[in-house]
Design an enzyme around this catalytic site. Structure first.
Site, PDB file in Angstrom:
ATOM      1  N   GLY A  17      -5.809   6.230  -1.393  1.00 32.71           N
ATOM      2  CA  GLY A  17      -6.300   7.335  -2.195  1.00 32.71           C
ATOM      3  C   GLY A  17      -5.327   7.796  -3.251  1.00 32.71           C
ATOM      4  O   GLY A  17      -5.629   8.704  -4.023  1.00 32.71           O
ATOM      5  N   GLU A  24      -2.685  -9.318   3.577  1.00 34.58           N
ATOM      6  CA  GLU A  24      -3.075  -9.834   4.887  1.00 34.58           C
ATOM      7  C   GLU A  24      -4.588  -9.753   5.090  1.00 34.58           C
ATOM      8  O   GLU A  24      -5.105 -10.235   6.113  1.00 34.58           O
ATOM      9  CB  GLU A  24      -2.348  -9.065   5.996  1.00 34.58           C
ATOM     10  CG  GLU A  24      -2.946  -7.732   6.376  1.00 34.58           C
ATOM     11  CD  GLU A  24      -2.696  -6.616   5.379  1.00 34.58           C
ATOM     12  OE1 GLU A  24      -3.220  -5.505   5.583  1.00 34.58           O
ATOM     13  OE2 GLU A  24      -1.971  -6.840   4.384  1.00 34.58           O
ATOM     14  N   CYS A  83       0.819  -1.209   0.000  1.00 31.94           N
ATOM     15  CA  CYS A  83       0.000   0.000   0.000  1.00 31.94           C
ATOM     16  C   CYS A  83       0.859   1.269   0.000  1.00 31.94           C
ATOM     17  O   CYS A  83       1.512   1.557  -0.987  1.00 31.94           O
ATOM     18  CB  CYS A  83      -0.988  -0.031   1.163  1.00 31.94           C
ATOM     19  SG  CYS A  83      -2.426   1.024   0.908  1.00 31.94           S
ATOM     20  N   HIS A 126      -3.855  -5.242   0.052  1.00 30.94           N
ATOM     21  CA  HIS A 126      -3.512  -5.819   1.348  1.00 30.94           C
ATOM     22  C   HIS A 126      -3.563  -7.344   1.317  1.00 30.94           C
ATOM     23  O   HIS A 126      -4.636  -7.932   1.462  1.00 30.94           O
ATOM     24  CB  HIS A 126      -4.460  -5.294   2.426  1.00 30.94           C
ATOM     25  CG  HIS A 126      -4.197  -3.874   2.799  1.00 30.94           C
ATOM     26  ND1 HIS A 126      -3.310  -3.520   3.785  1.00 30.94           N
ATOM     27  CD2 HIS A 126      -4.680  -2.719   2.279  1.00 30.94           C
ATOM     28  CE1 HIS A 126      -3.263  -2.193   3.879  1.00 30.94           C
ATOM     29  NE2 HIS A 126      -4.081  -1.688   2.972  1.00 30.94           N
TER      30      HIS A 126
END
Length: 367
Positions: A293, A336, A249, A334
Site C-alpha cells: 500500500g 518468489e 516489498c 515478489h
C-alpha cells in the site's frame, strides 16, 4: 444461511451471506486482482490487519491444501468474495475454504457485488470497514461513527515477525533474513539455492546480525507503513555497505528510507498476481505478484546514492532500486511469486551472484 454486513467508514453497506467464523471484525478494506492463489493471499503476512476482497468472482473452487501456505497463522481480518465454491475439486484438496476460515477465526462474506466494492476503493482509496457478526442486527449509525473515529494499530510488523531467531540450514552462502512478515516462498527460494539461512526478528540490532557472519542480508516483505518501523530503518542504515543485501516489498521501502528517500501511501495499493513491471536495465517487461500500500517517491531519490531500476507500467511508480556504491538491490514486487508468475525469480540468482562476487576480505573491511 446467516446474513452478514460489510460496513464502510464512508457509509456504504454491503449485505451478503456469512461464511467462515461467525465473529465480527474490522480493518482496512483492500482488493487483490489474482484469479487464483486465495490460499497464499489469506496466509500472506503483508495483509495483516486488512479485510481482503477478491475481485475474481468464484473463490474456493480448488479447496485448501497443506502446501500453499505462506505463513502458519493468517493475519487477515476478513475475507470478501462474490461466490463461495462449496464443493471444491482438485487432486490436492484437503478441505474447504469455509472450514479453514472457521478453524482460524476469520469471518467471511459472500454474495456481495465485489465489482462495485472494488470500483469504490479505486475511486475513494482504501477505507476502514467492519464485518458484523453472522446473523446479528446492528446499529449502522453507531458503527459508521465508530469507524470514522477509530485508529487501527500500527504495529503490524511486530505482530507477524518471528520473536526468536531460528536457522534454516544449508551448505551454501549464509544469509541473515530479517523477518518483517516474511512470506515463506522467500525462504523456499533461498533454501532451493542451498543458502544457510538464519531468520531473525524485525528489531534485531545490526551488531547481532553481523555477529552471525553473513555473506548477505535479506530484507523481507511485511505489512503496513514503513515509517512505523523506525528501529528497522536505523538498523539498515548501519548495515549498508557491510555485505550484499536484497530487499523485497517492505524491505525495499525500508532500505529506501534508510538511504534518505521518502515513501508515500498509494491510493488503493498494488495487490494481485498480474502487475507489469519494466526492468530499465534490460528493457524487459515481467508480470509480477504484488501486495503493498506504500511506495518510494522517485523524486526523493535524486539526493541519494540510489537509482531506479524498475518501474510499474500501470502507474509509473518505483518498483526497484540499486545502490550506486554498494552491492544492494531491492524490488517492490515478489520474485518468489506464491501466488503469481515466476518471471522475476532470477533475482534470487542475482543475489547469490552478488554474494559470490563479494569477498570475505571486502566484507571484513566494512564490518
Amino acid at each position: 444461511m446467516l446474513k452478514r454486513k460489510l460496513i464502510l467508514e464512508s457509509g456504504e453497506v454491503f449485505e451478503g451471506i456469512a461464511f467462515g467464523s461467525e465473529t465480527e471484525s474490522a480493518g482496512e478494506v483492500v482488493f487483490t486482482t489474482g484469479m487464483t492463489g486465495y490460499q497464499e493471499t489469506i496466509s500472506d503476512p503483508s495483509f495483516c490487519g486488512q479485510i481482503v476482497t477478491m475481485t475474481y468472482p468464484l473463490i474456493g473452487n480448488y479447496g485448501i491444501n497443506r502446501d500453499d501456505f505462506e505463513a502458519i497463522s493468517p493475519a487477515i481480518k476478513g475475507f470478501v468474495i462474490h461466490e463461495l465454491a462449496t464443493v471444491p475439486s482438485n487432486f490436492r484438496n484437503e478441505g474447504t475454504l469455509d472450514e479453514y476460515l472457521k478453524m482460524k477465526g476469520i469471518p467471511g462474506i459472500q454474495g456481495i457485488d465485489t465489482r462495485k466494492l472494488t470500483r469504490l476503493i479505486r475511486k475513494e482509496g482504501a477505507v476502514k470497514g467492519y464485518l458484523s457478526k453472522a446473523g446479528e442486527e446492528i446499529n449502522l449509525e453507531e458503527i459508521i461513527e465508530w469507524l470514522n473515529a477509530v485508529k487501527f494499530p500500527t504495529n503490524q510488523v511486530a505482530q507477524v515477525s518471528t520473536q526468536k531467531a531460528y536457522p534454516s540450514p544449508g551448505r551454501g552462502k549464509r544469509v541473515v533474513l530479517i523477518d518483517f512478515g516474511m512470506k515463506h516462498g522467500i525462504l523456499r527460494e533461498l533454501n532451493k539455492r542451498d543458502c544457510d539461512v538464519i531468520v531473525v526478528s524485525y528489531n534485531t540490532s545490526a551488531e547481532e546480525i553481523m555477529a552471525y557472519q553473513p555473506d548477505g542480508i535479506m530484507l523481507t516483505n511485511g505489512p503496513g507503513d514503513p515509517m512505523d518501523v523506525p528501529e528497522a530503518i536505523e538498523t539498515i542504515k548501519v548495515l549498508i555497505g557491510k555485505v550484499p543485501m536484497f530487499g523485497i516489498c517492505l524491505g525495499h521501502q525500508l532500505f529506501g528510507l534508510a538511504s534518505g528517500a521518502k515513501s508515500f501511501k498509494l491510493k488503493f495499493g498494488h495487490r494481485g498476481a498480474n502487475h507489469p513491471v519494466k526492468d530499465l536495465r534490460t528493457g524487459r517487461t515481467e508480470l509480477t505478484s504484488q501486495n503493498h500500500g506504500f511506495a518510494i517517491d522517485m523524486e526523493s531519490l535524486q539526493d541519494t546514492d540510489l537509482e531506479v531500476t524498475h518501474i510499474a507500467l500501470n502507474d509509473g511508480t518505483c518498483e526497484g532500486m540499486r545502490h550506486k556504491k554498494y552491492p544492494v538491490f531491492t524490488v517492490q514486487y515478489h520474485p518468489e511469486a506464491s501466488p503469481g508468475p515466476e518471471d522475476p525469480n532470477h533475482l534470487f540468482d542475482e543475489f547469490i551472484e552478488l554474494m559470490n562476487n563479494s569477498t570475505r576480505e571486502e566484507q571484513l573491511q566494512h564490518a
